[in-house]
Design an enzyme around this catalytic site. Structure first.
Site, PDB file in Angstrom:
ATOM      1  N   HIS A   1       0.843  -1.211   0.000  1.00 26.56           N
ATOM      2  CA  HIS A   1       0.000   0.000   0.000  1.00 26.56           C
ATOM      3  C   HIS A   1       0.874   1.256   0.000  1.00 26.56           C
ATOM      4  O   HIS A   1       0.595   2.221  -0.707  1.00 26.56           O
ATOM      5  CB  HIS A   1      -0.852   0.059   1.275  1.00 26.56           C
ATOM      6  CG  HIS A   1      -1.809  -1.070   1.440  1.00 26.56           C
ATOM      7  ND1 HIS A   1      -1.644  -2.046   2.392  1.00 26.56           N
ATOM      8  CD2 HIS A   1      -2.957  -1.360   0.794  1.00 26.56           C
ATOM      9  CE1 HIS A   1      -2.643  -2.894   2.331  1.00 26.56           C
ATOM     10  NE2 HIS A   1      -3.457  -2.515   1.370  1.00 26.56           N
TER      11      HIS A   1
ATOM     12  N   SER B   1       0.509  -9.025   1.608  1.00 27.55           N
ATOM     13  CA  SER B   1      -0.948  -9.017   1.640  1.00 27.55           C
ATOM     14  C   SER B   1      -1.369  -8.805   3.080  1.00 27.55           C
ATOM     15  O   SER B   1      -0.718  -9.312   4.003  1.00 27.55           O
ATOM     16  CB  SER B   1      -1.486 -10.380   1.161  1.00 27.55           C
ATOM     17  OG  SER B   1      -2.852 -10.516   1.535  1.00 27.55           O
TER      18      SER B   1
END
Ligand code: PAF
Length: 284
Positions: free
Chosen positions: A37, A185
């Site tokens: 991210h 993840s």
């Protein structure tokens, strides 16, 4: 960094940015930030005047038996990390502010949702396309930035933006990995220490297939069988949800590789369902 929870207030801010002539980038996320991210946020920081990040665990993209309630959340930590990455606005709405009780509008891209994750998650991509289209209507960004780990999602959102004439450039950015190859993840937190040791074999299996294709193997059936064998040998107890060879833009199955082909997989290890992919014959 400003934190906004009200969709109308967010839209007002976005309209003001647009009116001022600023280029804006939106990074849509479900939070619990990791380097993947943050790499999207940093790219946005370098390429746009104003950076919006949305943090919303979107209930409509989870099936009834999926991990909506268990999905990891940590708003305070996420807000700190976003601020450090140079984000201007963190939009973190409540689900009830996004979906009215009588919400009735859905966005579907059925042909791109048929295979890969769409096959085992029937409502997933309808939820993704709907929330991303809502977020694009709120933020009206010049660019929206997504990770290539969810390649199918990226291809589907590109098609949605094109078909609906949404004036936002859809940007895909490379997968960020741990040193041992495991794709980052938020769901990696579900792995036990022993499963975490085994999980890098997903990427090693994908790389094994890439090497076979590189060496001349063109049969999708042979490559699929080789991947299944690799996982059975290296991660006993894992379940391959799918390993498929598809066209990278339309996500339709490929039987004989003649040009760039996406090799994509989802593997269940314990409670985690982990994705990985790579582009084969990228220069063909
Ligand atoms: O990739 C994700 O995290 C989500 O699917 C997205 C794009 C934020 C939509 O909820």
């Amino acid at each position: 960094m400003q934190i906004i929870t009200d969709p109308h207030a967010f839209q007002q801010r976005a309209m003001a940015e647009r009116a001022s002539g600023a280029t804006t980038a939106l990074v849509p996320t479900m939070g619990f930030f990791h380097e993947g991210h943050l790499s999207l946020m940093r790219w946005a920081r370098e390429n746009a005047d104003t950076v919006f990040v949305s943090l919303f665990v979107n209930p409509t993209q989870f099936g009834p038996d999926e991990d909506l309630d268990a999905y990891p959340r940590d708003l305070d930590r996420d807000a700190r990390l976003a601020e450090e990455a140079g984000v201007d606005v963190l939009f973190a709405p409540d689900p009830r502010a996004i979906y009215a009780e009588d919400h009735a509008t859905w966005v579907e891209v059925p042909t791109l949702a048929q295979h890969l994750c769409g096959a085992s998650r029937p409502v997933h991509f309808r939820g993704v396309a709907t929330i991303v289209s809502i977020l694009l209507h709120l933020a009206m960004p010049s660019m929206a930035v997504f990770g290539q780990k969810d390649w199918q999602q990226l291809a589907l959102l590109r098609r949605m933006a094109r078909d609906l004439f949404i004036p936002t450039e859809i940007i895909g950015r490379p997968i960020v990995r741990e040193a041992d190859g495991l794709a980052l993840s938020s769901r990696n937190v579900y792995l036990t220490p022993q499963e975490r040791q085994q999980a890098p074999h997903i990427n090693k299996g994908v790389q094994h297939i890439a090497a076979l294709a590189e060496a001349g193997e063109r049969s999708a059936a042979a490559l699929k069988a080789a991947f299944a064998d690799y996982i059975a040998q290296h991660i006993p107890g894992a379940e391959v949800d799918y390993f498929e060879l598809v066209h990278p833009d339309n996500i339709q199955p490929v039987h004989d590789l003649t040009g760039p082909t996406l090799a994509a997989t989802a593997v269940r290890i314990g409670k985690a369902r982990l994705l990985d992919n790579t582009l084969l014959l990228a220069d063909a």
